[in-house]
Structures are given as C-alpha cells and as structure tokens.
Motif scaffolding. Structure first.
Motif, PDB file in Angstrom:
ATOM      1  N   ILE A   1      -2.689 -51.800 -15.660  1.00  0.00           N
ATOM      2  CA  ILE A   1      -3.052 -50.974 -16.931  1.00  0.00           C
ATOM      3  C   ILE A   1      -1.790 -50.261 -17.182  1.00  0.00           C
ATOM      4  O   ILE A   1      -1.131 -49.509 -16.234  1.00  0.00           O
ATOM      5  CB  ILE A   1      -4.037 -49.961 -16.592  1.00  0.00           C
ATOM      6  CG1 ILE A   1      -5.433 -50.486 -16.193  1.00  0.00           C
ATOM      7  CG2 ILE A   1      -4.389 -48.877 -17.724  1.00  0.00           C
ATOM      8  CD1 ILE A   1      -6.655 -49.560 -15.664  1.00  0.00           C
ATOM      9  N   GLU A   2      -1.358 -50.115 -18.579  1.00  0.00           N
ATOM     10  CA  GLU A   2      -0.041 -49.639 -18.738  1.00  0.00           C
ATOM     11  C   GLU A   2      -0.142 -47.949 -19.067  1.00  0.00           C
ATOM     12  O   GLU A   2      -1.142 -47.486 -19.490  1.00  0.00           O
ATOM     13  CB  GLU A   2       0.377 -50.172 -20.133  1.00  0.00           C
ATOM     14  CG  GLU A   2       0.615 -51.569 -20.170  1.00  0.00           C
ATOM     15  CD  GLU A   2       1.557 -52.013 -21.400  1.00  0.00           C
ATOM     16  OE1 GLU A   2       2.342 -51.291 -21.775  1.00  0.00           O
ATOM     17  OE2 GLU A   2       1.307 -53.273 -21.784  1.00  0.00           O
ATOM     18  N   GLY A   3       0.982 -47.451 -18.088  1.00  0.00           N
ATOM     19  CA  GLY A   3       0.877 -46.132 -18.323  1.00  0.00           C
ATOM     20  C   GLY A   3       1.490 -45.636 -19.447  1.00  0.00           C
ATOM     21  O   GLY A   3       1.634 -46.158 -20.589  1.00  0.00           O
ATOM     22  N   ASN A   4       2.074 -44.354 -19.469  1.00  0.00           N
ATOM     23  CA  ASN A   4       2.481 -43.646 -20.508  1.00  0.00           C
ATOM     24  C   ASN A   4       3.840 -42.924 -19.980  1.00  0.00           C
ATOM     25  O   ASN A   4       4.079 -42.932 -18.804  1.00  0.00           O
ATOM     26  CB  ASN A   4       1.511 -42.716 -21.357  1.00  0.00           C
ATOM     27  CG  ASN A   4       0.862 -41.880 -20.608  1.00  0.00           C
ATOM     28  OD1 ASN A   4       1.347 -41.257 -19.798  1.00  0.00           O
ATOM     29  ND2 ASN A   4      -0.402 -41.549 -21.079  1.00  0.00           N
ATOM     30  N   GLU A   5       4.326 -41.831 -20.671  1.00  0.00           N
ATOM     31  CA  GLU A   5       5.230 -41.127 -20.450  1.00  0.00           C
ATOM     32  C   GLU A   5       4.882 -40.226 -19.281  1.00  0.00           C
ATOM     33  O   GLU A   5       5.730 -39.421 -18.456  1.00  0.00           O
ATOM     34  CB  GLU A   5       5.917 -40.005 -21.304  1.00  0.00           C
ATOM     35  CG  GLU A   5       5.017 -39.394 -22.243  1.00  0.00           C
ATOM     36  CD  GLU A   5       4.153 -39.886 -23.261  1.00  0.00           C
ATOM     37  OE1 GLU A   5       3.445 -39.308 -23.907  1.00  0.00           O
ATOM     38  OE2 GLU A   5       4.770 -41.123 -23.823  1.00  0.00           O
TER      39      GLU A   5
ATOM     40  N   PRO B   1     -12.697 -54.987 -13.588  1.00  0.00           N
ATOM     41  CA  PRO B   1     -13.642 -53.886 -14.185  1.00  0.00           C
ATOM     42  C   PRO B   1     -14.592 -54.384 -15.390  1.00  0.00           C
ATOM     43  O   PRO B   1     -14.262 -55.068 -16.181  1.00  0.00           O
ATOM     44  CB  PRO B   1     -12.445 -52.737 -14.565  1.00  0.00           C
ATOM     45  CG  PRO B   1     -11.406 -53.639 -14.520  1.00  0.00           C
ATOM     46  CD  PRO B   1     -11.428 -54.820 -13.734  1.00  0.00           C
ATOM     47  N   PHE B   2     -15.506 -53.381 -15.354  1.00  0.00           N
ATOM     48  CA  PHE B   2     -16.649 -53.728 -16.602  1.00  0.00           C
ATOM     49  C   PHE B   2     -15.818 -53.490 -17.752  1.00  0.00           C
ATOM     50  O   PHE B   2     -15.862 -54.003 -18.799  1.00  0.00           O
ATOM     51  CB  PHE B   2     -17.816 -52.771 -16.447  1.00  0.00           C
ATOM     52  CG  PHE B   2     -18.825 -53.172 -15.337  1.00  0.00           C
ATOM     53  CD1 PHE B   2     -19.455 -54.468 -15.406  1.00  0.00           C
ATOM     54  CD2 PHE B   2     -18.876 -52.282 -14.237  1.00  0.00           C
ATOM     55  CE1 PHE B   2     -20.252 -54.822 -14.507  1.00  0.00           C
ATOM     56  CE2 PHE B   2     -20.012 -52.732 -13.316  1.00  0.00           C
ATOM     57  CZ  PHE B   2     -20.459 -53.987 -13.325  1.00  0.00           C
ATOM     58  N   ASN B   3     -15.146 -52.248 -17.965  1.00  0.00           N
ATOM     59  CA  ASN B   3     -14.532 -52.088 -19.207  1.00  0.00           C
ATOM     60  C   ASN B   3     -13.109 -52.487 -18.980  1.00  0.00           C
ATOM     61  O   ASN B   3     -12.213 -51.727 -18.967  1.00  0.00           O
ATOM     62  CB  ASN B   3     -14.605 -50.421 -19.442  1.00  0.00           C
ATOM     63  CG  ASN B   3     -14.508 -49.921 -20.882  1.00  0.00           C
ATOM     64  OD1 ASN B   3     -14.349 -50.805 -21.664  1.00  0.00           O
ATOM     65  ND2 ASN B   3     -14.515 -48.767 -21.129  1.00  0.00           N
ATOM     66  N   PHE B   4     -12.811 -53.639 -18.968  1.00  0.00           N
ATOM     67  CA  PHE B   4     -11.479 -54.137 -18.654  1.00  0.00           C
ATOM     68  C   PHE B   4     -10.629 -54.120 -20.081  1.00  0.00           C
ATOM     69  O   PHE B   4     -10.840 -54.107 -21.399  1.00  0.00           O
ATOM     70  CB  PHE B   4     -11.654 -55.811 -18.748  1.00  0.00           C
ATOM     71  CG  PHE B   4     -10.321 -56.272 -18.540  1.00  0.00           C
ATOM     72  CD1 PHE B   4      -9.632 -56.264 -17.095  1.00  0.00           C
ATOM     73  CD2 PHE B   4      -9.512 -57.072 -19.698  1.00  0.00           C
ATOM     74  CE1 PHE B   4      -8.360 -56.815 -17.130  1.00  0.00           C
ATOM     75  CE2 PHE B   4      -8.310 -57.767 -19.237  1.00  0.00           C
ATOM     76  CZ  PHE B   4      -7.689 -57.580 -17.986  1.00  0.00           C
ATOM     77  N   ARG B   5      -9.378 -53.109 -19.820  1.00  0.00           N
ATOM     78  CA  ARG B   5      -8.217 -53.236 -20.774  1.00  0.00           C
ATOM     79  C   ARG B   5      -7.199 -53.259 -19.634  1.00  0.00           C
ATOM     80  O   ARG B   5      -7.027 -53.068 -18.527  1.00  0.00           O
ATOM     81  CB  ARG B   5      -8.449 -51.779 -21.275  1.00  0.00           C
ATOM     82  CG  ARG B   5      -8.158 -50.570 -20.334  1.00  0.00           C
ATOM     83  CD  ARG B   5      -8.219 -49.411 -21.115  1.00  0.00           C
ATOM     84  NE  ARG B   5      -8.212 -48.334 -20.474  1.00  0.00           N
ATOM     85  CZ  ARG B   5      -6.686 -47.664 -20.114  1.00  0.00           C
ATOM     86  NH1 ARG B   5      -5.718 -48.115 -20.359  1.00  0.00           N
ATOM     87  NH2 ARG B   5      -6.715 -46.833 -19.297  1.00  0.00           N
ATOM     88  N   GLY B   6      -5.941 -53.759 -20.283  1.00  0.00           N
ATOM     89  CA  GLY B   6      -4.781 -54.099 -19.724  1.00  0.00           C
ATOM     90  C   GLY B   6      -4.453 -55.694 -19.733  1.00  0.00           C
ATOM     91  O   GLY B   6      -4.772 -56.345 -20.564  1.00  0.00           O
ATOM     92  N   ARG B   7      -3.758 -56.034 -18.661  1.00  0.00           N
ATOM     93  CA  ARG B   7      -3.439 -57.377 -18.555  1.00  0.00           C
ATOM     94  C   ARG B   7      -3.604 -57.995 -16.988  1.00  0.00           C
ATOM     95  O   ARG B   7      -3.768 -57.139 -16.197  1.00  0.00           O
ATOM     96  CB  ARG B   7      -2.017 -57.487 -19.077  1.00  0.00           C
ATOM     97  CG  ARG B   7      -1.123 -56.889 -18.262  1.00  0.00           C
ATOM     98  CD  ARG B   7       0.475 -57.028 -18.984  1.00  0.00           C
ATOM     99  NE  ARG B   7       1.399 -56.562 -17.922  1.00  0.00           N
ATOM    100  CZ  ARG B   7       1.876 -55.345 -18.105  1.00  0.00           C
ATOM    101  NH1 ARG B   7       1.314 -54.435 -18.969  1.00  0.00           N
ATOM    102  NH2 ARG B   7       2.668 -54.956 -17.307  1.00  0.00           N
ATOM    103  N   LEU B   8      -3.822 -59.273 -16.642  1.00  0.00           N
ATOM    104  CA  LEU B   8      -3.778 -59.810 -15.615  1.00  0.00           C
ATOM    105  C   LEU B   8      -2.189 -60.367 -15.154  1.00  0.00           C
ATOM    106  O   LEU B   8      -1.742 -61.107 -16.405  1.00  0.00           O
ATOM    107  CB  LEU B   8      -4.766 -60.790 -15.423  1.00  0.00           C
ATOM    108  CG  LEU B   8      -6.202 -60.334 -15.344  1.00  0.00           C
ATOM    109  CD1 LEU B   8      -7.122 -61.570 -15.460  1.00  0.00           C
ATOM    110  CD2 LEU B   8      -6.376 -59.348 -14.326  1.00  0.00           C
ATOM    111  N   VAL B   9      -1.432 -60.233 -14.245  1.00  0.00           N
ATOM    112  CA  VAL B   9      -0.261 -60.514 -13.817  1.00  0.00           C
ATOM    113  C   VAL B   9      -0.356 -61.103 -12.489  1.00  0.00           C
ATOM    114  O   VAL B   9      -1.023 -60.957 -11.789  1.00  0.00           O
ATOM    115  CB  VAL B   9       0.576 -59.484 -13.733  1.00  0.00           C
ATOM    116  CG1 VAL B   9       2.135 -59.949 -13.364  1.00  0.00           C
ATOM    117  CG2 VAL B   9       0.748 -58.579 -14.994  1.00  0.00           C
TER     118      VAL B   9
END
Length: 74
Positions: free
Chosen positions: A23-27, A56-64
């Motif tokens: 899951i990408e973060g931010n500043e 996760p049920f509410n998948f967001r982000g990427r698989l690496v």
C-alpha cells in the motif's frame, strides 16, 4: 531393488519469490509491505504456483514479487 525418488515438500523448499501486498504511503507515512504468499516454481522452472495466504477484502495497492533472502526464511 527399486530406487525411489521423492520430491521435496513445499515446507522444505525455499520459494522462488515472496509475494507482498504493498500500500503506497504518502509524505506522512512510508509504503506498507505485508507478505501475503509465495511463488513455488514447477520442476521445469518455466512456470509455478502462487500460494496466497491472505488478501484483504478491500484490496488496494499492488502485489510485488521479491526474491527471498536468507533472513526471510526464518
């Protein structure tokens, strides 16, 4: 006498890759990496199985996929 060969069990074989949900973060916070599975190659090394332990049920982000390091095997 017959000679038998046994394939190593998955538990005894180091995977070719570990799979992470990122899951990408931010500043304000860094990226979050959570290991969710592994990739085990077939005998011909041209394909393999992706074994996922969770998503996760509410998948967001990427698989690496990343090559495991010796410390990761613990």
């Amino acid at each position: 006498m017959l000679k038998t060969t046994t394939k190593p069990t998955r538990e005894a074989t180091l995977p070719a890759f570990y799979v992470y949900h990122v899951i990408e973060g931010n500043e304000d916070r860094p990226d979050y990496w959570h290991r969710v599975g592994a990739v085990f190659p077939h005998g011909d090394q041209e394909r393999g199985n992706i074994d996922l332990l969770s998503l996760p049920f509410n998948f967001r982000g990427r698989l690496v996929m990343r090559v495991p390091k010796r410390d990761d095997a613990k």
